[in-house]
Enzyme design. Sequence first.
Site, mmCIF file in Angstrom:
data_model
loop_
_atom_site.group_PDB
_atom_site.id
_atom_site.type_symbol
_atom_site.label_atom_id
_atom_site.label_comp_id
_atom_site.label_asym_id
_atom_site.label_seq_id
_atom_site.Cartn_x
_atom_site.Cartn_y
_atom_site.Cartn_z
ATOM 1 N N HIS A 110 -1.689 -2.788 -7.149
ATOM 2 C CA HIS A 110 -1.373 -2.956 -5.718
ATOM 3 C C HIS A 110 -2.618 -3.412 -4.931
ATOM 4 O O HIS A 110 -3.115 -2.680 -4.064
ATOM 5 C CB HIS A 110 -0.794 -1.658 -5.136
ATOM 6 C CG HIS A 110 0.045 -1.918 -3.902
ATOM 7 N ND1 HIS A 110 1.126 -1.130 -3.545
ATOM 8 C CD2 HIS A 110 -0.046 -2.880 -2.953
ATOM 9 C CE1 HIS A 110 1.641 -1.602 -2.418
ATOM 10 N NE2 HIS A 110 0.938 -2.667 -2.042
ATOM 11 N N ARG A 146 7.146 -4.588 -2.654
ATOM 12 C CA ARG A 146 7.200 -3.155 -2.934
ATOM 13 C C ARG A 146 7.977 -2.951 -4.234
ATOM 14 O O ARG A 146 9.001 -3.633 -4.476
ATOM 15 C CB ARG A 146 7.914 -2.396 -1.808
ATOM 16 C CG ARG A 146 7.093 -2.204 -0.540
ATOM 17 C CD ARG A 146 5.912 -1.268 -0.745
ATOM 18 N NE ARG A 146 5.159 -1.037 0.472
ATOM 19 C CZ ARG A 146 4.114 -1.767 0.880
ATOM 20 N NH1 ARG A 146 3.713 -2.799 0.153
ATOM 21 N NH2 ARG A 146 3.466 -1.460 1.989
ATOM 22 N N GLU A 197 3.528 4.700 -7.784
ATOM 23 C CA GLU A 197 2.137 4.241 -7.907
ATOM 24 C C GLU A 197 1.199 5.437 -7.770
ATOM 25 O O GLU A 197 1.437 6.275 -6.903
ATOM 26 C CB GLU A 197 1.827 3.209 -6.825
ATOM 27 C CG GLU A 197 2.672 1.951 -6.987
ATOM 28 C CD GLU A 197 2.449 0.907 -5.895
ATOM 29 O OE1 GLU A 197 1.632 1.143 -4.990
ATOM 30 O OE2 GLU A 197 3.108 -0.141 -5.946
HETATM 31 C C1 GLV Z 1 0.429 -3.770 1.246
HETATM 32 O O1 GLV Z 1 1.214 -3.644 0.365
HETATM 33 C C2 GLV Z 1 0.760 -3.828 2.622
HETATM 34 O O2 GLV Z 1 1.899 -3.514 2.993
HETATM 35 O O3 GLV Z 1 -0.124 -4.192 3.407
#
Ligand code: GLV
Length: 330
Positions: free
Chosen positions: A287, A239, A268
């Site tokens: 991401h 994160r 984001e």
């Molecule tokens: C992606 O970042 C997730 O937490 O699955």
Amino acid sequence: MNKPVVYITRTLPEAQLQTLADHAEIRMWKEADIPVPEEVLAAEAAEADGLLTMMSDPVTDELLEKAPKLKVIANMAVGYDNIDMKAADRHGVYVCHTPDVLSDTTADLGWTLLLASARQVTSAADYVKAGRWTGWGPFMFAGQQVHQATIGIIGMGSIGTAVARRARGFDMTIYYHNRSRNAAAEEETGAVWMEKNDLLENVDFVVLTAPLTEETKGMIDAEALERMKPTAHLINIARGPLVDEAALENALREKKIAGAGLDVFSNEPIGADHPLLQLENVTALPHIGSAAVPTRQTMIELAGLNIKDVLQGTQPRTAVPEHREKPPRS
Ligand code: GLV
């Protein structure tokens, strides 16, 4: 009897939601790639027994306050820092996530970033496409050597272990840092636990796979970056807020570290004018850690099954750790 109502915050394929559809009336936001507006989510949640959410949907106390029937939220992600867990507890709502099924895919992406950052792949590819390749040079785009290097994984859960497993194939020395020791991962991968500061000082690649919590927020700050080797790369597939982005930008600009491979950011989507994106030694992705088609299909299916479990009055198969022992709300 009316079926319970489940609201899904994106348009998702019906094929993976068939079992849920047998048990619930499914309503969906009409877009696949645009988040549901807050007011639409609030209005839908007000009538819903279950919500299938994305990690980009903030689930707040205010939202839950206005959702009297809500019994379960299934986040289509392993991380669930978008959900106010205290509020979910207060409102008696189960929270579920999709662990494990995405670990290998996310580790693959972590390795993609590690290799790309070490070997300057995106800069080199842009260079060719821009027609700037006019001759071969012995040190042209000569980067960091990956095989037999040392990797330090921060967060040794299922994704961290999958990253370590891959590191063995590169004949690397593997260190990890985690709140508690992971004996199974140590035995399987040969990874050795280290204090965070020692790890930062000793490895060539720091890979972040820890969840975002009060404890991990900002863990890679100016001081942590200062400890890293000038030849080291930071890879973040966890994160964004784990890293102090201003400090990272400074460290990269001043070549205190060699590069960063980032799949996640504090805000984001990150804007194209963000200072980090102006740096050549940053490899940035939107991401997409778990974004492989079969993995995403499995995640959707699992999220749907979790909702079905709770609506049927049984323990969901992948409740978040805090809710694993919690009895379903009647
Ligand atoms: C992606 O970042 C997730 O937490 O699955």
